[in-house]
Design a protein around this motif. Structure first.
Motif, PDB file in Angstrom:
ATOM      1  N   UNK A  24       0.821  -1.201   0.000  1.00  0.00           N
ATOM      2  CA  UNK A  24       0.000   0.000   0.000  1.00  0.00           C
ATOM      3  C   UNK A  24       0.852   1.247   0.000  1.00  0.00           C
ATOM      4  N   UNK A  25       1.992   1.132   0.614  1.00  0.00           N
ATOM      5  CA  UNK A  25       2.924   2.250   0.676  1.00  0.00           C
ATOM      6  C   UNK A  25       4.242   1.742   0.119  1.00  0.00           C
ATOM      7  N   UNK A  26       4.724   2.374  -0.950  1.00  0.00           N
ATOM      8  CA  UNK A  26       5.941   1.872  -1.605  1.00  0.00           C
ATOM      9  C   UNK A  26       7.118   1.891  -0.652  1.00  0.00           C
ATOM     10  N   UNK A  27       7.070   2.814   0.249  1.00  0.00           N
ATOM     11  CA  UNK A  27       8.099   2.849   1.272  1.00  0.00           C
ATOM     12  C   UNK A  27       9.305   3.661   0.872  1.00  0.00           C
ATOM     13  N   UNK A  28       9.705   4.514   1.784  1.00  0.00           N
ATOM     14  CA  UNK A  28      10.871   5.358   1.538  1.00  0.00           C
ATOM     15  C   UNK A  28      12.121   4.519   1.332  1.00  0.00           C
ATOM     16  N   UNK A  29      12.245   3.437   2.081  1.00  0.00           N
ATOM     17  CA  UNK A  29      13.434   2.601   1.961  1.00  0.00           C
ATOM     18  C   UNK A  29      13.543   1.997   0.565  1.00  0.00           C
ATOM     19  N   UNK A  30      12.411   1.584   0.025  1.00  0.00           N
ATOM     20  CA  UNK A  30      12.414   0.979  -1.307  1.00  0.00           C
ATOM     21  C   UNK A  30      12.836   2.004  -2.354  1.00  0.00           C
TER      22      UNK A  30
END
Length: 124
Positions: free
Chosen positions: A54-60
């Motif tokens: 749902x959230x691509x994520x900052x880390x990704x």
């Protein structure tokens, strides 16, 4: 002194051809960049949906940014990748954008909308 062996009209006509060609090159490069950035955004969104994130994520995005920057150089910061994702989301049909919008136009509009939202949140 050398006498002109050509007319001023000839130089003007050739000058117009050169000027028009340069403008066309800029338009074609702009369209190619738009399509590329749109497609990068599409691939990120599709990967996000495929992997049910749902959230691509900052880390990704940070990791992807580092890899792309090593491989292709500047232009692939986390913020740029996020903008490409938002670009695809805002304009899901690329034909509605090419020829009418440049990446700079999109970014200016994006930041303008962000400033409006911030003003609304904090100053209203």
């Amino acid at each position: 002194m050398d006498e002109l062996m050509y007319s001023v009209d000839l130089v003007d006509e050739i000058g117009n051809l050169i000027t028009n060609a340069r403008k066309n090159v800029v338009k074609k490069v702009n369209n190619e960049l738009l399509e590329t950035y749109w497609n990068i955004g599409r691939v990120i969104v599709e990967d996000e949906l495929k992997n049910e994130r749902g959230e691509y994520g900052k880390k990704q995005l940070i990791s992807l940014s580092k890899t792309l920057t090593k491989r292709f150089g500047k232009g692939f910061s986390r913020a740029n990748l996020y903008n490409m994702k938002m670009f695809y989301t805002k304009y899901p049909i690329i034909q509605s954008v090419t020829g009418q919008l440049s990446w700079t136009h999109y970014l200016k509009d994006y930041y303008y909308q962000m400033v409006k939202q911030i003003k609304k949140l904090y100053f209203n």
